[in-house]
Design a protein around this motif. Structure first.
Motif, mmCIF file in Angstrom:
data_model
loop_
_atom_site.group_PDB
_atom_site.id
_atom_site.type_symbol
_atom_site.label_atom_id
_atom_site.label_comp_id
_atom_site.label_asym_id
_atom_site.label_seq_id
_atom_site.Cartn_x
_atom_site.Cartn_y
_atom_site.Cartn_z
ATOM 1 N N LEU A 126 0.834 -1.197 0.000
ATOM 2 C CA LEU A 126 0.000 0.000 0.000
ATOM 3 C C LEU A 126 0.875 1.256 0.000
ATOM 4 O O LEU A 126 0.634 2.202 -0.759
ATOM 5 N N VAL A 127 1.906 1.234 0.823
ATOM 6 C CA VAL A 127 2.829 2.372 0.897
ATOM 7 C C VAL A 127 3.667 2.466 -0.378
ATOM 8 O O VAL A 127 3.795 3.535 -0.980
ATOM 9 N N ALA A 128 4.235 1.338 -0.804
ATOM 10 C CA ALA A 128 5.107 1.326 -1.985
ATOM 11 C C ALA A 128 4.377 1.768 -3.246
ATOM 12 O O ALA A 128 4.972 2.382 -4.139
ATOM 13 N N ASP A 129 3.072 1.492 -3.325
ATOM 14 C CA ASP A 129 2.284 1.892 -4.493
ATOM 15 C C ASP A 129 1.848 3.354 -4.447
ATOM 16 O O ASP A 129 1.176 3.840 -5.358
ATOM 17 N N GLY A 130 2.215 4.078 -3.376
ATOM 18 C CA GLY A 130 1.967 5.510 -3.303
ATOM 19 C C GLY A 130 0.606 5.914 -2.779
ATOM 20 O O GLY A 130 0.151 7.033 -3.026
ATOM 21 N N TYR A 131 -0.057 5.047 -2.022
ATOM 22 C CA TYR A 131 -1.392 5.355 -1.515
ATOM 23 C C TYR A 131 -1.391 5.976 -0.123
ATOM 24 O O TYR A 131 -2.451 6.169 0.464
ATOM 25 N N VAL A 132 -0.209 6.296 0.409
ATOM 26 C CA VAL A 132 -0.115 6.828 1.770
ATOM 27 C C VAL A 132 0.661 8.139 1.767
ATOM 28 O O VAL A 132 1.693 8.258 1.101
ATOM 29 N N ARG A 133 0.140 9.103 2.510
ATOM 30 C CA ARG A 133 0.834 10.372 2.730
ATOM 31 C C ARG A 133 1.065 10.538 4.222
ATOM 32 O O ARG A 133 0.193 10.219 5.021
ATOM 33 N N ILE A 134 2.234 11.045 4.577
ATOM 34 C CA ILE A 134 2.560 11.342 5.963
ATOM 35 C C ILE A 134 2.683 12.854 6.074
ATOM 36 O O ILE A 134 3.535 13.452 5.416
ATOM 37 N N ASN A 135 1.814 13.460 6.864
ATOM 38 C CA ASN A 135 1.784 14.919 7.031
ATOM 39 C C ASN A 135 1.720 15.631 5.681
ATOM 40 O O ASN A 135 2.387 16.625 5.447
ATOM 41 N N GLY A 136 0.926 15.077 4.753
ATOM 42 C CA GLY A 136 0.713 15.686 3.452
ATOM 43 C C GLY A 136 1.759 15.358 2.404
ATOM 44 O O GLY A 136 1.626 15.733 1.248
ATOM 45 N N THR A 137 2.815 14.644 2.775
ATOM 46 C CA THR A 137 3.888 14.306 1.847
ATOM 47 C C THR A 137 3.758 12.849 1.426
ATOM 48 O O THR A 137 3.770 11.945 2.265
ATOM 49 N N LYS A 138 3.660 12.637 0.113
ATOM 50 C CA LYS A 138 3.545 11.286 -0.418
ATOM 51 C C LYS A 138 4.816 10.502 -0.132
ATOM 52 O O LYS A 138 5.911 11.022 -0.246
ATOM 53 N N THR A 139 4.631 9.255 0.258
ATOM 54 C CA THR A 139 5.785 8.392 0.502
ATOM 55 C C THR A 139 5.573 7.062 -0.208
ATOM 56 O O THR A 139 4.449 6.612 -0.345
ATOM 57 N N ASP A 140 6.651 6.479 -0.669
ATOM 58 C CA ASP A 140 6.566 5.158 -1.286
ATOM 59 C C ASP A 140 7.554 4.206 -0.623
ATOM 60 O O ASP A 140 7.864 3.146 -1.144
ATOM 61 N N SER A 141 8.022 4.577 0.573
ATOM 62 C CA SER A 141 8.984 3.763 1.304
ATOM 63 C C SER A 141 8.339 3.162 2.551
ATOM 64 O O SER A 141 8.042 3.892 3.497
ATOM 65 N N PRO A 142 8.130 1.840 2.563
ATOM 66 C CA PRO A 142 7.559 1.200 3.749
ATOM 67 C C PRO A 142 8.434 1.352 4.992
ATOM 68 O O PRO A 142 7.958 1.183 6.102
ATOM 69 N N ALA A 143 9.699 1.687 4.812
ATOM 70 C CA ALA A 143 10.607 1.868 5.940
ATOM 71 C C ALA A 143 10.513 3.266 6.550
ATOM 72 O O ALA A 143 11.101 3.523 7.599
ATOM 73 N N LYS A 144 9.781 4.164 5.916
ATOM 74 C CA LYS A 144 9.596 5.511 6.460
ATOM 75 C C LYS A 144 8.954 5.392 7.834
ATOM 76 O O LYS A 144 8.074 4.569 8.047
ATOM 77 N N THR A 145 9.394 6.193 8.782
ATOM 78 C CA THR A 145 8.877 6.063 10.141
ATOM 79 C C THR A 145 7.811 7.104 10.453
ATOM 80 O O THR A 145 7.788 8.181 9.860
ATOM 81 N N VAL A 146 6.941 6.735 11.403
ATOM 82 C CA VAL A 146 5.918 7.652 11.899
ATOM 83 C C VAL A 146 6.107 7.788 13.400
ATOM 84 O O VAL A 146 6.729 6.947 14.050
ATOM 85 N N LYS A 147 5.548 8.866 13.936
ATOM 86 C CA LYS A 147 5.609 9.115 15.378
ATOM 87 C C LYS A 147 4.265 9.669 15.815
ATOM 88 O O LYS A 147 3.435 10.054 14.975
ATOM 89 N N ALA A 148 4.039 9.696 17.109
ATOM 90 C CA ALA A 148 2.803 10.261 17.639
ATOM 91 C C ALA A 148 2.662 11.706 17.157
ATOM 92 O O ALA A 148 3.627 12.463 17.157
ATOM 93 N N GLY A 149 1.468 12.047 16.695
ATOM 94 C CA GLY A 149 1.210 13.393 16.189
ATOM 95 C C GLY A 149 1.183 13.475 14.674
ATOM 96 O O GLY A 149 0.625 14.417 14.115
ATOM 97 N N ASP A 150 1.789 12.510 13.988
ATOM 98 C CA ASP A 150 1.772 12.506 12.525
ATOM 99 C C ASP A 150 0.350 12.275 12.019
ATOM 100 O O ASP A 150 -0.435 11.558 12.641
ATOM 101 N N VAL A 151 0.031 12.878 10.884
ATOM 102 C CA VAL A 151 -1.272 12.683 10.244
ATOM 103 C C VAL A 151 -1.047 11.896 8.961
ATOM 104 O O VAL A 151 -0.259 12.291 8.104
ATOM 105 N N LEU A 152 -1.746 10.761 8.851
ATOM 106 C CA LEU A 152 -1.620 9.888 7.687
ATOM 107 C C LEU A 152 -2.877 9.964 6.852
ATOM 108 O O LEU A 152 -3.984 9.906 7.386
ATOM 109 N N THR A 153 -2.710 10.096 5.551
ATOM 110 C CA THR A 153 -3.817 10.053 4.607
ATOM 111 C C THR A 153 -3.633 8.782 3.791
ATOM 112 O O THR A 153 -2.595 8.607 3.152
#
Length: 96
Positions: free
Chosen positions: A30-57
């Motif tokens: 799901l992440v690698a195919d570009g369907y996830v944004r972290i704080n409004g920034t598109k990511t395609d790396s499943p290794a990208k990290t999230v922390k409390a407070g981040d907003v995911l679309t």
């Protein structure tokens, strides 16, 4: 201040823990195919990290979900436990 491993978690693990995806592999896809944004920034790396407070679309088949990360969680538990890890900010579906 430096971050520690306890205050960040891979995005694919978090999506799996909160039951957005049935398997960690499908969460990574799901992440690698570009369907996830972290704080409004598109990511395609499943290794990208999230922390409390981040907003995911997250763009799913028929809906878009918007989640604020409240906690990372220590395991993939029951649905009630998973729902405590995020705040759902998703827009209401259109009526009609």
């Amino acid at each position: 201040m430096t971050s520690t491993s306890q205050d960040r978690l891979r995005i694919d693990k978090w999506l799996w823990r909160v039951r957005v995806a049935k398997t960690r592999t499908s969460a990574a896809k799901l992440v690698a195919d570009g369907y996830v944004r972290i704080n409004g920034t598109k990511t395609d790396s499943p290794a990208k990290t999230v922390k409390a407070g981040d907003v995911l679309t997250i763009a799913l088949e028929r809906t878009v979900r918007v989640y604020r990360v409240l906690e990372l969680g220590g395991r993939r538990g029951p649905a009630a436990e998973a729902q405590a890890l995020y705040e759902d900010l998703s827009p209401e579906p259109p009526q009609g």
